[in-house]
Design a protein around this motif. Structure first.
Motif, mmCIF file in Angstrom:
data_model
loop_
_atom_site.group_PDB
_atom_site.id
_atom_site.type_symbol
_atom_site.label_atom_id
_atom_site.label_comp_id
_atom_site.label_asym_id
_atom_site.label_seq_id
_atom_site.Cartn_x
_atom_site.Cartn_y
_atom_site.Cartn_z
ATOM 1 N N ASN A 1 0.793 -1.219 0.000
ATOM 2 C CA ASN A 1 0.000 0.000 0.000
ATOM 3 C C ASN A 1 0.835 1.284 0.000
ATOM 4 O O ASN A 1 0.480 2.263 -0.630
ATOM 5 N N MET A 2 1.875 1.198 0.784
ATOM 6 C CA MET A 2 2.613 2.454 1.023
ATOM 7 C C MET A 2 4.095 2.289 0.663
ATOM 8 O O MET A 2 4.647 1.205 0.776
ATOM 9 N N LYS A 3 4.647 3.391 0.285
ATOM 10 C CA LYS A 3 6.089 3.400 0.082
ATOM 11 C C LYS A 3 6.660 4.640 0.762
ATOM 12 O O LYS A 3 6.132 5.752 0.609
ATOM 13 N N LEU A 4 7.698 4.420 1.554
ATOM 14 C CA LEU A 4 8.304 5.535 2.268
ATOM 15 C C LEU A 4 9.761 5.694 1.824
ATOM 16 O O LEU A 4 10.521 4.726 1.858
ATOM 17 N N ILE A 5 10.098 6.841 1.427
ATOM 18 C CA ILE A 5 11.514 7.121 1.157
ATOM 19 C C ILE A 5 11.939 8.320 1.986
ATOM 20 O O ILE A 5 11.110 9.167 2.338
ATOM 21 N N TYR A 6 13.208 8.377 2.317
ATOM 22 C CA TYR A 6 13.617 9.440 3.221
ATOM 23 C C TYR A 6 14.970 10.016 2.814
ATOM 24 O O TYR A 6 15.742 9.403 2.087
ATOM 25 N N GLU A 7 15.187 11.164 3.330
ATOM 26 C CA GLU A 7 16.539 11.728 3.266
ATOM 27 C C GLU A 7 16.765 12.545 4.517
ATOM 28 O O GLU A 7 15.824 12.970 5.182
ATOM 29 N N ASN B 1 1.245 6.874 -1.507
ATOM 30 C CA ASN B 1 0.125 5.939 -1.433
ATOM 31 C C ASN B 1 0.071 5.143 -2.724
ATOM 32 O O ASN B 1 -0.211 5.677 -3.790
ATOM 33 N N GLN B 2 0.365 3.862 -2.604
ATOM 34 C CA GLN B 2 0.432 3.044 -3.818
ATOM 35 C C GLN B 2 -0.853 2.302 -4.095
ATOM 36 O O GLN B 2 -0.972 1.620 -5.119
ATOM 37 N N CYS B 3 -1.807 2.364 -3.134
ATOM 38 C CA CYS B 3 -3.019 1.576 -3.349
ATOM 39 C C CYS B 3 -4.143 2.457 -3.860
ATOM 40 O O CYS B 3 -3.985 3.665 -3.999
ATOM 41 N N HIS C 1 -8.123 5.447 0.053
ATOM 42 C CA HIS C 1 -7.727 6.589 0.847
ATOM 43 C C HIS C 1 -6.952 6.121 2.072
ATOM 44 O O HIS C 1 -7.356 5.163 2.727
ATOM 45 N N VAL C 2 -5.851 6.784 2.343
ATOM 46 C CA VAL C 2 -5.063 6.406 3.517
ATOM 47 C C VAL C 2 -5.085 7.545 4.504
ATOM 48 O O VAL C 2 -4.854 8.699 4.133
ATOM 49 N N LYS C 3 -5.378 7.219 5.752
ATOM 50 C CA LYS C 3 -5.366 8.305 6.731
ATOM 51 C C LYS C 3 -4.793 7.818 8.052
ATOM 52 O O LYS C 3 -4.358 6.680 8.168
ATOM 53 N N GLU C 4 -4.785 8.698 8.988
ATOM 54 C CA GLU C 4 -4.233 8.429 10.323
ATOM 55 C C GLU C 4 -2.824 7.861 10.226
ATOM 56 O O GLU C 4 -2.489 6.847 10.821
ATOM 57 N N LEU C 5 -2.024 8.503 9.466
ATOM 58 C CA LEU C 5 -0.636 8.078 9.367
ATOM 59 C C LEU C 5 0.074 8.437 10.656
ATOM 60 O O LEU C 5 -0.032 9.564 11.134
ATOM 61 N N GLU C 6 0.736 7.452 11.230
ATOM 62 C CA GLU C 6 1.483 7.733 12.452
ATOM 63 C C GLU C 6 2.888 7.176 12.315
ATOM 64 O O GLU C 6 3.107 6.107 11.758
ATOM 65 N N PHE C 7 3.792 7.884 12.904
ATOM 66 C CA PHE C 7 5.198 7.582 12.693
ATOM 67 C C PHE C 7 5.856 7.525 14.061
ATOM 68 O O PHE C 7 5.669 8.430 14.888
ATOM 69 N N PRO D 1 -4.968 10.680 -0.360
ATOM 70 C CA PRO D 1 -5.935 10.106 -1.290
ATOM 71 C C PRO D 1 -5.211 9.104 -2.176
ATOM 72 O O PRO D 1 -3.978 9.099 -2.223
ATOM 73 N N PRO D 2 -5.954 8.267 -2.901
ATOM 74 C CA PRO D 2 -5.298 7.238 -3.726
ATOM 75 C C PRO D 2 -4.271 7.848 -4.672
ATOM 76 O O PRO D 2 -4.539 8.864 -5.318
ATOM 77 N N GLY D 3 -3.115 7.225 -4.714
ATOM 78 C CA GLY D 3 -2.113 7.601 -5.705
ATOM 79 C C GLY D 3 -1.421 8.918 -5.451
ATOM 80 O O GLY D 3 -0.845 9.500 -6.362
ATOM 81 N N THR D 4 -1.480 9.412 -4.248
ATOM 82 C CA THR D 4 -0.818 10.699 -4.010
ATOM 83 C C THR D 4 0.440 10.517 -3.183
ATOM 84 O O THR D 4 0.678 9.463 -2.607
#
Lengths: 1190, 202
Positions: free
Chosen positions: A959-965, A984-986, A989-995, A1024-1027
């Motif tokens: 679903n998700m991809k995270l890249i960082y610098e 967001n790869q799916c 809608h993705v929400k409540e992202l917590e890190f 939202p999807p694809g963002t």
């Protein structure tokens, strides 16, 4: 403005300039441009304000700023603002580009160091799509090239193409002018030019263009005057066209026609001489400046045949001429014409002398001295004319009262000086010496200026001696005595003169004559002895003679002769005196003055010594000059050499020691066959062993700003050291990078600001952002396409399948590439100029030229690589397009951006922080700080400008991809920022992202003030999807000497149709030591200071046996990934620098021998050093290196 | 490169000056004075070029105004005449059959036009249309930019200083009033009454 001082308002002007209202700003800049100059002190307050305006959104703000700056730019302003103007060179608005291009020229003049980095971009502007920009670039480069043409020879093909294709006369004129400057350096270029230029001459109706073409054709013909047989046609064409110009009723054209004609005259006198009638006609013109031009022309048109005729015409004109100015000009022209080239055209000197005498009748001239010197010159150098000259001079002396006449401006009495001297010196030729003597004793003589009276006294004595000898020969002693009495009676009028010299001479002469009278009364014959006083002939000395006296071997003039310096100075004075005496022509005023200063006895002695010397070897000068006091002795003997030669000349074998003199003599000998008199003309005496080479040093005024711009633009700097501090764009980079680079920076900043407000206006922002990205993409493609065009025109071979990796490599090998390019360019020029190809088809030639010198694949432009990447991306995105079109677009643009960043970060890293530092140092008026650099984010949540951006994969699931610098905060010593991009790869809608991060002792996630230490941080957006969106997290760090590996979790909620599910993703966040590094240095000096200070106690060495990268590639890699700056690079060794956010310095010295790489490190912290070396090792060691690139 | 450009009337009054090479005021004055006398002394039938020091002077007379440019030795005189002519054409287009008074009263406009035509002594835009477009756009910007209720004193002071001519206080007053109008964004008539209240007693 109307000539009234408004310097008091300078500060008000600046305040108005800083106003935000355009009305005021415009007026303010106008006022500033009118009244500011280099010494205006308030100028230094304006730097930041101008920068702000240059970067303004409103193009007219920037325009006003540039217009103003162009008028009051100072070296300081130029240095500080060169970058900003350079950025504007690649603005999207032609209006700004155009102004920026022109402004750059002003900046170069004040700050020559800017030329090298800006030149590539400037060159590109020659092919700008906007004609205005193009012509501005042509203007600037032409201006530059005209001052230092040789550095711009390589641009000739580009200009040639422009010339043959453009129809813009404004630009054509400049280009043709440029070629005029280039051709003297490259005759082959001239041959190539002739044809298109003649075509233009035939076809154009614009007089200005025609005129310029003719001028350049003339320059071309001068440069190739030898060895081209068929250029007489073009000369004829030019002369014909010029004739049309001259015959035109327009005075301006007439003037210019004559001006150009005189240029042709220098090399092709024959073709101009055919138009003598026209030129003589111009002498009658109403306009004085045209008449003067015509006179100039006449100067070159005379020949032996027509000289008399022309001079006669000129004399007629002189009688008619109304203005004294013009008359004077005519007079000096007549003399110039006659005396040119050592009297080359004069066949009858009697005629010339009578002309000179005739001229003396002209009233109110200021050229009396000139006429006098001509008389002297002719009389001395043309022995055959002497008797005639003497008779004429005697007449002049008789009529002296006519000359002494009236007005102040009149200087014609100067001729009496010459007349007196000639009559005295050649008294034996006088028909009535006694009459002349009496004429010289007339009481009116005392009104003459003292220097003439001095000559009178001296020559009265000469004449007296002559007459006395004559009378004694006739045994007429009473007469002789009577003459003596006459002198004794008359001379006191000179004795009473206020002028010391006249007095001195007169006293001497008076006493001498009294003595003589005594002797005479005793019945002794004194004539012989008296005449011995004045025997011997005086010869002219070449003007350069003194300079040419060779320095004898073993003579060191810098050496002290005597130790005490006080004495030496007085000695120098003495020496100087003597030099002056021997230096000048004897006939000149100085010498005539000085000779009689010596007492008679001394004169006698010298004369004897001279006679003795004459028998001796003439080459004594070298042999006998002792090393120490040569100044004194050589000058003494020099006089004697003169005597020596004069003797040999009497036997009609005139000694000629200079080449020039010889050739002239042979000519004049030829003349003499036809001429009335036997003429020997000497060039002047030269010392033994002197060379007659002309001294042609670069006489350019040291104040000329163009001197500093003499920079070889082909030669590329070896390392960054060459790059001036304030240039963000390394000269090695092509143009596009800088542009994108800076834009990117700005954009990023803007984006950051927006993210700040995101909570409230998320959607709006996004759309705008997209728009912006799109825009950027457009710009990029624009740029790329323009480069594509360029490439096409060059027909470079394109290699396929270039991977991003090789693109990276490509960037790193830029240096060699550029060098090769340059070489290729030069070859191209050679090829282009080779005489074989026809001059008519530059395009086909260009093609041929490239194909003939195949470009190696590595030679490909950086930009072409970019294009390719884009293409690849487009290809890859095609299949997915149907479903994830939008998302892909986003990603693509991001990727692109990233890549762009990848390409340019090393540059950015090296230079822009430095810039910032410098800018901030500059004193600024208190303007709202909106410039890049000063508005750095202070909170950890806002992005700062990264010195580098390199995204690595952090975690990924379906679903998700995270890249960082990681990024450092410039103002904080214990915080870094990790920027994570959530994608967001799916399709939901993705929400409540917590890190969340599991804190270590050393590194803690900054969670804000309220939160529990273990709470996770909410990511402040939904996807939202694809963002894709970016979140930034600050970490507090205690120690920065070790790499860190942090465990963390990321949770999010997917809202599907059926409900929502929580997902969890574990990850490890790797923080290498380099994450804490700031690869910048405030001043370059600090590096050496650091190394020598001894603070760097820790040492460590890393040896890699086998490195697969090229050295420069490797350097870039280290700089890029580990945040270092290259301080200096020499061949295969380089020193690098970086420092941690806690202020520990790290210096590295990398050396490559064959494939073995040694990196010596020094640091203030040993642990830090070993950590960073480990990192470098992993980075460079191919076996362990899992490429961190995506 | 153009070194400077001067506009002066037949009476020898300087109307406009633009220096592309910075000089101290004293020198500017000296050069101006010297050139004006030289050029005015020339007869109309004479050609438009002069050699002056190490520069070439190109001048042309349009009605009562002399336009005078100084160029480098190797520059093209005819091109310079073209530039002068182009400038006159631009002024003519902008003001609508321009006269000397236009340039006196709207000197800043004349400068702005010149600045669009030339920059740093080089020709910047050869197209008349483009120049006029840029000027029109800027004028529009000037009009639409929000005008403050109070005049900006600094601006006043400067415009004032720029035009201050002690010999012609009346003309000066007119210019000053125009300035005020500019500042206030009003028509010039409205400003006439302000003159005393502003405290500039002439």
């Amino acid at each position: 403005m109307l000539g009234y001082d408004i310097s008091w308002a300078a500060f008000n002007i600046i305040e108005v300039m800083s106003s935000t209202k355009f009305t005021f700003k415009r007026t303010g800049y106008l006022a500033a441009s009118q009244s500011f100059h280099n010494e205006t002190e308030v100028l230094m307050l304006t730097t930041n304000m101008i920068r702000k305006d240059l970067n303004s959104q409103n193009i007219y703000d920037a325009g006003a700023a540039m217009t103003g700056l162009s008028c009051f730019v100072t070296p300081d302003l130029a240095r500080d603002l060169a970058n900003d103007v350079m950025t504007l060179l690649s603005s999207t608005k032609p209006y700004l580009r155009k102004k920026a291009v022109l402004l750059m020229y002003k900046i170069f003049l004040c700050f020559p160091d800017a030329l090298r980095p800006a030149f590539a971009r400037l060159k590109d502007k020659l092919e700008d799509l906007d004609p205005g920009v193009q012509s501005a670039a042509v203007n600037v480069i032409c201006e530059l090239a005209r001052k230092n043409p040789k550095n711009y020879l390589s641009l000739a093909p580009v200009f040639f193409k422009l010339m043959t294709s453009s129809t813009n006369n404004w630009m054509l004129i400049k280009i043709i002018k440029l070629f005029g400057a280039l051709t003297p350096l490259e005759p082959r270029l001239g041959k190539k030019l002739i044809e298109p230029l003649t075509n233009l001459i035939h076809s154009t109706s614009a007089m200005s263009l025609l005129y310029e073409c003719i001028n350049t054709v003339i320059a071309v013909l001068i440069s190739i005057s030898s060895g081209m047989p068929n250029h007489s046609a073009s000369i004829q064409l030019c002369v014909q066209k010029l004739r049309i110009l001259i015959e035109d009723s327009d005075q301006n054209l007439k003037y210019l026609g004559l001006l150009a004609m005189s240029k042709i005259l220098k090399t092709h006198p024959k073709s101009v001489q055919a138009h003598k009638d026209l030129v003589l006609q111009c002498l009658d013109d109403k306009d004085e400046s045209i008449r003067l031009r015509a006179l100039d022309l006449l100067y070159g048109m005379v020949s032996k045949k027509n000289l008399m005729e022309i001079v006669k015409k000129l004399m007629l004109h002189m009688d008619k001429a109304e203005g004294t100015n013009y008359r004077d000009e005519l007079l000096s022209k007549i003399i110039d014409i006659c005396s040119q080239n050592n009297y080359q055209y004069i066949t009858n000197f009697e005629w010339y002398v009578s002309i000179l005498v005739e001229i003396t009748r002209i009233e109110g001239t200021k050229h009396g001295a000139l006429i006098a010197s001509q008389m002297l010159d002719v009389a001395i150098r043309v022995p055959a004319i002497r008797s005639f000259a003497v008779s004429q001079m005697a007449v002049l002396l008789d009529n002296a009262h006519m000359l002494v006449g009236n007005t102040q401006r009149n200087s014609i009495y100067e001729v009496l000086y010459a007349a007196a001297w000639i009559c005295g010196e050649f008294a034996e030729m006088l028909s009535d010496p006694r009459g002349t003597l009496e004429a010289m004793l007339k009481p009116k003589v005392t009104v003459l200026p003292p220097h003439i009276q001095g000559v009178y006294v001296q020559n009265i004595v000469k004449l007296y001696s002559r007459v006395v000898a004559q009378l004694e020969a006739e045994d007429n002693k009473e007469e002789a005595e009577a003459l003596g009495e006459l002198l004794v009676e008359k001379l006191p009028m000179f004795v009473q003169n206020a002028n010391l010299e006249v007095q001195d001479r007169a006293c001497g002469a008076l006493q001498l004559i009294k003595q003589l009278i005594k002797l005479q009364s005793k019945g002794e014959v004194i004539g012989e002895e008296l005449q011995a006083l004045f025997s011997g002939e005086l010869n002219p000395v070449a003007p350069k003679a003194q300079k040419k006296v060779p320095v004898p071997e073993g003579l060191d003039l810098d050496q002290w002769i005597n130790e005490p310096p006080s004495e030496s100075s007085s000695e120098e004075e003495v020496r100087g005196d003597i030099f002056v005496k021997s230096d000048h022509r004897m006939i000149q005023q100085n010498d005539v003055h000085k000779m009689p200063e010596l007492t008679e006895e001394e004169l006698e002695k010298r004369r004897k010594a001279r006679k003795q010397e004459q028998a001796n070897n003439p080459h004594y000068l070298k042999a006998t000059t002792p090393s120490g006091k040569s100044g004194l002795i050589s000058s003494d003997k020099y006089l004697q050499v003169t005597g020596n030669t004069s003797k040999s000349r009497k036997t009609k074998k005139t000694r000629k020691r200079s080449k020039k003199g010889k050739s002239v003599e042979s000519e004049s000998d030829e003349d003499s066959i036809r001429s009335v008199h036997v003429v020997t003309i000497t060039e002047g005496e030269m010392p033994e062993g002197a060379k007659s080479s002309d001294d042609d040093e670069d006489e350019r005024n040291s104040n000329d700003p163009h001197k500093a711009l003499n920079i070889d633009l082909e030669e590329l700097p070896l390392n960054n050291e060459d790059n001036v501090q304030s240039h963000p764009v390394s000269p090695l980079s092509t143009n596009a990078p800088g542009k994108v680079n800076l834009k990117d920076e700005k954009k990023k900043k803007r984006r950051g600001e927006k993210e700040h407000k995101e909570k409230t206006r998320e959607k709006k922002d996004k759309s705008r952002e997209k728009h912006k990205k799109k825009k950027q993409k457009e710009e990029d493609t624009d740029l790329v396409s323009s480069q594509l065009i360029e490439e096409k025109s060059k027909e470079e071979p394109v290699t396929n399948g270039l991977s991003p990796e090789s693109a990276d490599k490509n960037e790193q090998t830029e240096k060699q590439k550029n060098a090769e390019n340059t070489k290729g360019q030069l070859d191209d020029i050679e090829f282009w100029l080779s005489p074989n190809d026809s001059s008519q088809r530059p395009n086909s030639e260009l093609g041929a030229k490239v194909s003939s010198s195949p470009v190696p694949p590595s030679d490909l432009n950086l930009d072409s690589v970019k294009v390719k990447q884009e293409k690849e991306e487009k290809m890859s995105s095609k299949p997915e397009k149907t479903k994830k079109k939008k998302k892909e677009k986003e990603r693509k643009s991001k990727k692109e951006k990233k890549k762009v960043r990848e390409h340019h970060d090393s540059l950015l890293q090296e230079d822009s922080p430095k810039d910032k530092a410098e800018y901030e140092e500059a004193p600024g008026i208190a303007t709202p700080s909106k410039e890049p650099g000063s508005s750095l984010a202070q909170t950890p949540m806002t992005p700062s400008m990264p010195p580098a951006s390199k995204y690595r994969l952090l975690a990924e699931d379906k679903n998700m991809k995270l890249i960082y610098e990681t990024r450092v905060l410039p103002n904080s010593s214990n915080q870094i920022v990790v920027s994570i991009i959530f994608t967001n790869q799916c399709g939901y809608h993705v929400k409540e992202l917590e890190f969340n991060i599991l804190d270590t002792l050393n590194t803690r996630l900054a969670r804000g003030t309220d939160g529990n230490n273990q709470n996770s941080v909410k990511v402040p957006f939904q996807l939202p999807p694809g963002t894709t969106n970016e979140g930034q997290f600050a970490f507090d760090v205690d120690k920065v000497v070790m790499p860190q590996m942090l465990r963390g979790t990321f949770t999010y909620m997917i809202v599907t149709d059926g409900g929502s599910t929580h997902e969890k993703l574990d990850f490890k966040l790797h923080l290498p030591v380099s994450a804490y590094f700031i690869g910048s240095m405030y001043k370059r000096d600090t590096f050496t200071e650091l190394l020598s200070s001894g603070d760097l106690s820790a040492k460590n060495t890393l040896i890699l046996e086998r490195v697969d990268y090229e050295f420069s590639h490797m350097l870039s890699k280290i700089c890029f990934h580990c945040h270092f700056t290259v301080v200096e690079q020499v061949a295969l060794s380089a020193s690098l620098y970086s420092r941690s956010i806690q202020g520990d310095h790290v210096c590295l010295l990398a050396k490559q021998v064959n494939s073995k790489l040694t990196i010596d490190g020094k640091s203030t912290n040993s642990q830090l050093l070993s950590s960073i070396l480990d990192e470098v090792k992993i980075l460079l060691n191919p076996t362990e290196n899992v490429s961190p690139c995506e | 490169m153009l070194q400077f450009m001067l506009l002066f009337s037949r009476q020898g009054k300087l109307r406009l000056q633009k220096w592309y090479v910075a000089h101290p005021d004293k020198q500017k004055k000296k050069i101006t004075r010297e050139l004006i006398t030289t050029i005015l002394a020339r007869k109309p039938k004479m050609c438009s070029f002069l050699e002056w020091k190490d520069l070439k002077i190109v001048y042309k007379r349009y009605a009562s105004l002399y336009f005078c440019c100084a160029i480098d030795q190797d520059d093209n005189e005819l091109l310079t005449l073209e530039i002068i002519h182009r400038y006159v054409e631009l002024l003519d287009k902008y003001f609508g059959s321009v006269c000397e008074l236009d340039i006196i009263f709207n000197f800043e406009k004349a400068y702005f036009i010149l600045d669009e035509l030339l920059l740093g002594g080089e020709i910047q835009e050869t197209s008349k249309k483009n120049v006029l477009k840029a000027i029109a756009a800027q004028d529009l910007l000037q009009e639409t930019s929000p005008s403050s209720s109070l005049p900006d004193w600094n601006l006043t002071v400067i415009l004032h200083a720029l035009t201050w001519d002690p010999l012609e206080p009346r003309k000066h007053l007119r210019v000053f009033l125009k300035t005020m109008a500019l500042v206030k964004g009003n028509a010039s008539e409205d400003c006439c009454s302000n003159e005393t209240t502003l405290g500039f007693g002439y």
